[in-house]
Design a protein around this motif. Structure first.
Motif, PDB file in Angstrom:
ATOM      1  N   GLY A  32     -22.084  33.182  16.370  1.00  0.00           N
ATOM      2  CA  GLY A  32     -22.906  34.428  15.855  1.00  0.00           C
ATOM      3  C   GLY A  32     -24.143  33.233  17.224  1.00  0.00           C
ATOM      4  O   GLY A  32     -24.046  32.388  18.317  1.00  0.00           O
ATOM      5  N   PHE A  33     -25.310  33.220  17.021  1.00  0.00           N
ATOM      6  CA  PHE A  33     -26.342  33.077  17.729  1.00  0.00           C
ATOM      7  C   PHE A  33     -26.820  32.286  16.458  1.00  0.00           C
ATOM      8  O   PHE A  33     -27.560  32.638  15.657  1.00  0.00           O
ATOM      9  CB  PHE A  33     -27.504  34.042  18.008  1.00  0.00           C
ATOM     10  CG  PHE A  33     -26.293  34.565  19.588  1.00  0.00           C
ATOM     11  CD1 PHE A  33     -26.501  34.615  20.369  1.00  0.00           C
ATOM     12  CD2 PHE A  33     -25.972  36.254  18.623  1.00  0.00           C
ATOM     13  CE1 PHE A  33     -26.197  35.183  21.485  1.00  0.00           C
ATOM     14  CE2 PHE A  33     -24.999  36.756  20.257  1.00  0.00           C
ATOM     15  CZ  PHE A  33     -25.298  36.320  21.365  1.00  0.00           C
ATOM     16  N   ASP A  34     -28.194  31.329  17.331  1.00  0.00           N
ATOM     17  CA  ASP A  34     -28.941  30.312  16.525  1.00  0.00           C
ATOM     18  C   ASP A  34     -30.147  30.624  16.946  1.00  0.00           C
ATOM     19  O   ASP A  34     -30.643  30.670  17.368  1.00  0.00           O
ATOM     20  CB  ASP A  34     -28.806  28.979  17.553  1.00  0.00           C
ATOM     21  CG  ASP A  34     -29.845  27.768  16.694  1.00  0.00           C
ATOM     22  OD1 ASP A  34     -30.268  28.046  15.519  1.00  0.00           O
ATOM     23  OD2 ASP A  34     -29.585  26.938  16.504  1.00  0.00           O
ATOM     24  N   HIS A  35     -31.040  31.549  16.044  1.00  0.00           N
ATOM     25  CA  HIS A  35     -32.257  31.766  15.936  1.00  0.00           C
ATOM     26  C   HIS A  35     -33.358  30.796  15.914  1.00  0.00           C
ATOM     27  O   HIS A  35     -34.053  31.066  16.356  1.00  0.00           O
ATOM     28  CB  HIS A  35     -32.576  33.116  14.581  1.00  0.00           C
ATOM     29  CG  HIS A  35     -31.118  34.818  15.620  1.00  0.00           C
ATOM     30  ND1 HIS A  35     -31.633  34.920  16.078  1.00  0.00           N
ATOM     31  CD2 HIS A  35     -29.999  34.843  14.018  1.00  0.00           C
ATOM     32  CE1 HIS A  35     -30.710  36.637  16.220  1.00  0.00           C
ATOM     33  NE2 HIS A  35     -29.685  35.862  15.025  1.00  0.00           N
ATOM     34  N   SER A  36     -33.476  29.795  15.794  1.00  0.00           N
ATOM     35  CA  SER A  36     -34.080  28.708  16.009  1.00  0.00           C
ATOM     36  C   SER A  36     -33.772  28.728  17.195  1.00  0.00           C
ATOM     37  O   SER A  36     -35.660  27.684  17.665  1.00  0.00           O
ATOM     38  CB  SER A  36     -33.521  27.817  15.097  1.00  0.00           C
ATOM     39  OG  SER A  36     -32.886  27.039  15.579  1.00  0.00           O
ATOM     40  N   ARG A  37     -33.194  28.575  17.930  1.00  0.00           N
ATOM     41  CA  ARG A  37     -33.679  28.360  19.721  1.00  0.00           C
ATOM     42  C   ARG A  37     -33.288  29.425  20.255  1.00  0.00           C
ATOM     43  O   ARG A  37     -32.739  29.942  21.293  1.00  0.00           O
ATOM     44  CB  ARG A  37     -32.172  27.603  19.903  1.00  0.00           C
ATOM     45  CG  ARG A  37     -32.763  25.411  19.161  1.00  0.00           C
ATOM     46  CD  ARG A  37     -31.214  25.201  19.720  1.00  0.00           C
ATOM     47  NE  ARG A  37     -30.568  25.446  20.860  1.00  0.00           N
ATOM     48  CZ  ARG A  37     -29.393  26.100  21.316  1.00  0.00           C
ATOM     49  NH1 ARG A  37     -28.232  25.226  20.230  1.00  0.00           N
ATOM     50  NH2 ARG A  37     -28.566  25.644  22.542  1.00  0.00           N
ATOM     51  N   GLY A  38     -34.633  30.396  20.072  1.00  0.00           N
ATOM     52  CA  GLY A  38     -34.631  31.794  20.488  1.00  0.00           C
ATOM     53  C   GLY A  38     -32.621  32.490  20.454  1.00  0.00           C
ATOM     54  O   GLY A  38     -32.352  33.167  18.891  1.00  0.00           O
ATOM     55  N   PHE A  39     -32.122  32.782  21.648  1.00  0.00           N
ATOM     56  CA  PHE A  39     -30.989  33.200  20.868  1.00  0.00           C
ATOM     57  C   PHE A  39     -29.680  33.230  21.780  1.00  0.00           C
ATOM     58  O   PHE A  39     -28.936  33.564  22.244  1.00  0.00           O
ATOM     59  CB  PHE A  39     -31.257  35.162  21.259  1.00  0.00           C
ATOM     60  CG  PHE A  39     -31.881  36.265  21.128  1.00  0.00           C
ATOM     61  CD1 PHE A  39     -31.276  36.777  19.150  1.00  0.00           C
ATOM     62  CD2 PHE A  39     -33.524  36.518  20.702  1.00  0.00           C
ATOM     63  CE1 PHE A  39     -31.947  37.057  18.682  1.00  0.00           C
ATOM     64  CE2 PHE A  39     -34.089  37.021  19.818  1.00  0.00           C
ATOM     65  CZ  PHE A  39     -33.832  38.100  18.801  1.00  0.00           C
ATOM     66  N   SER A  40     -30.329  31.310  21.453  1.00  0.00           N
ATOM     67  CA  SER A  40     -28.933  31.149  22.121  1.00  0.00           C
ATOM     68  C   SER A  40     -27.899  30.572  21.260  1.00  0.00           C
ATOM     69  O   SER A  40     -28.019  30.814  19.930  1.00  0.00           O
ATOM     70  CB  SER A  40     -29.229  29.494  21.770  1.00  0.00           C
ATOM     71  OG  SER A  40     -30.691  29.433  23.468  1.00  0.00           O
ATOM     72  N   PRO A  41     -26.099  31.159  21.459  1.00  0.00           N
ATOM     73  CA  PRO A  41     -25.421  30.727  21.181  1.00  0.00           C
ATOM     74  C   PRO A  41     -25.177  29.541  20.287  1.00  0.00           C
ATOM     75  O   PRO A  41     -25.449  27.892  20.792  1.00  0.00           O
ATOM     76  CB  PRO A  41     -24.078  30.870  21.959  1.00  0.00           C
ATOM     77  CG  PRO A  41     -24.448  31.398  22.547  1.00  0.00           C
ATOM     78  CD  PRO A  41     -25.925  30.658  22.939  1.00  0.00           C
ATOM     79  N   LYS A  42     -24.591  29.775  19.273  1.00  0.00           N
ATOM     80  CA  LYS A  42     -24.244  28.455  18.029  1.00  0.00           C
ATOM     81  C   LYS A  42     -23.418  28.116  18.290  1.00  0.00           C
ATOM     82  O   LYS A  42     -22.183  28.166  18.117  1.00  0.00           O
ATOM     83  CB  LYS A  42     -24.537  29.174  16.692  1.00  0.00           C
ATOM     84  CG  LYS A  42     -24.003  27.668  15.767  1.00  0.00           C
ATOM     85  CD  LYS A  42     -25.377  28.631  14.659  1.00  0.00           C
ATOM     86  CE  LYS A  42     -24.729  27.149  13.419  1.00  0.00           C
ATOM     87  NZ  LYS A  42     -25.021  27.439  11.681  1.00  0.00           N
ATOM     88  N   PHE A  43     -23.422  26.279  18.434  1.00  0.00           N
ATOM     89  CA  PHE A  43     -21.648  26.173  18.833  1.00  0.00           C
ATOM     90  C   PHE A  43     -21.244  25.110  17.955  1.00  0.00           C
ATOM     91  O   PHE A  43     -21.789  25.202  16.954  1.00  0.00           O
ATOM     92  CB  PHE A  43     -22.437  24.510  19.574  1.00  0.00           C
ATOM     93  CG  PHE A  43     -21.320  23.910  20.356  1.00  0.00           C
ATOM     94  CD1 PHE A  43     -19.925  24.043  20.727  1.00  0.00           C
ATOM     95  CD2 PHE A  43     -20.891  22.099  19.420  1.00  0.00           C
ATOM     96  CE1 PHE A  43     -18.909  23.302  21.272  1.00  0.00           C
ATOM     97  CE2 PHE A  43     -19.539  21.350  19.606  1.00  0.00           C
ATOM     98  CZ  PHE A  43     -18.824  22.156  20.843  1.00  0.00           C
TER      99      PHE A  43
END
Length: 162
Positions: A126-137
């Motif tokens: 998914g995506f890390d919404h706290s960092r915009g739409f960056s992928p969540k490692f």
């Protein structure tokens, strides 16, 4: 994996040798304007851009280069399943024969996978919404057959830290 005119442009690495532009119509012209001429021995490419080319890493000191089919380096087994950024989206089922190893606090897994010469790709969920739409490692994807070797190594490193 045998490299041919049907797959040389998919995640390969190659160093092309400078050559002259053929005096015939290209066999293929890409959307970016690169021209390709195929032969039994390899391919000639005329282009204004080299280096990172789509999903490939192609080097040439000239605008026109030739590369033999057997000079292309095929992607590792893991890299064949990555997206254009070299990552694997773990929201989907992993390809058969692969597993995910989570990142372990205090162990530089990326460094050790390279050192152990285990092919890998970064895993994302998914995506890390706290960092915009960056992928969540979410760790690394490796061939399943390598998991016992990695887990033994992780146990050793964990014991060294105690």
């Amino acid at each position: 994996m045998k490299i041919t005119a049907d797959n040389f442009y998919f995640k390969t690495k190659a160093t092309w040798q400078a050559c002259d532009v053929p005096h015939r119509t290209p066999d293929f012209e890409s959307e970016s304007g690169s021209q390709y001429w195929y032969s039994d021995n390899g391919v000639i490419r005329y282009s204004g851009h080299w280096g990172k080319v789509s999903t490939c890493d192609w080097r040439c000191d000239s605008s026109c280069g030739f590369c033999e089919w057997n000079s292309f380096v095929a992607p590792s087994s893991v890299q064949r399943h990555t997206n254009q950024y070299g990552n694997i989206d773990c929201r989907q089922a992993l390809p058969r024969g692969f597993c995910r190893i989570p990142q372990i606090k205090g162990i530089k897994l990326h460094y050790w996978l390279k050192k152990l010469e285990i092919p890998f790709a970064r895993a994302f969920v998914g995506f890390d919404h706290s960092r915009g739409f960056s992928p969540k490692f979410d760790g690394y994807v490796i061939p399943s057959r390598s998991k016992p070797k990695v887990m033994e190594f992780v146990r050793q490193k964990a014991n060294e830290r105690k």
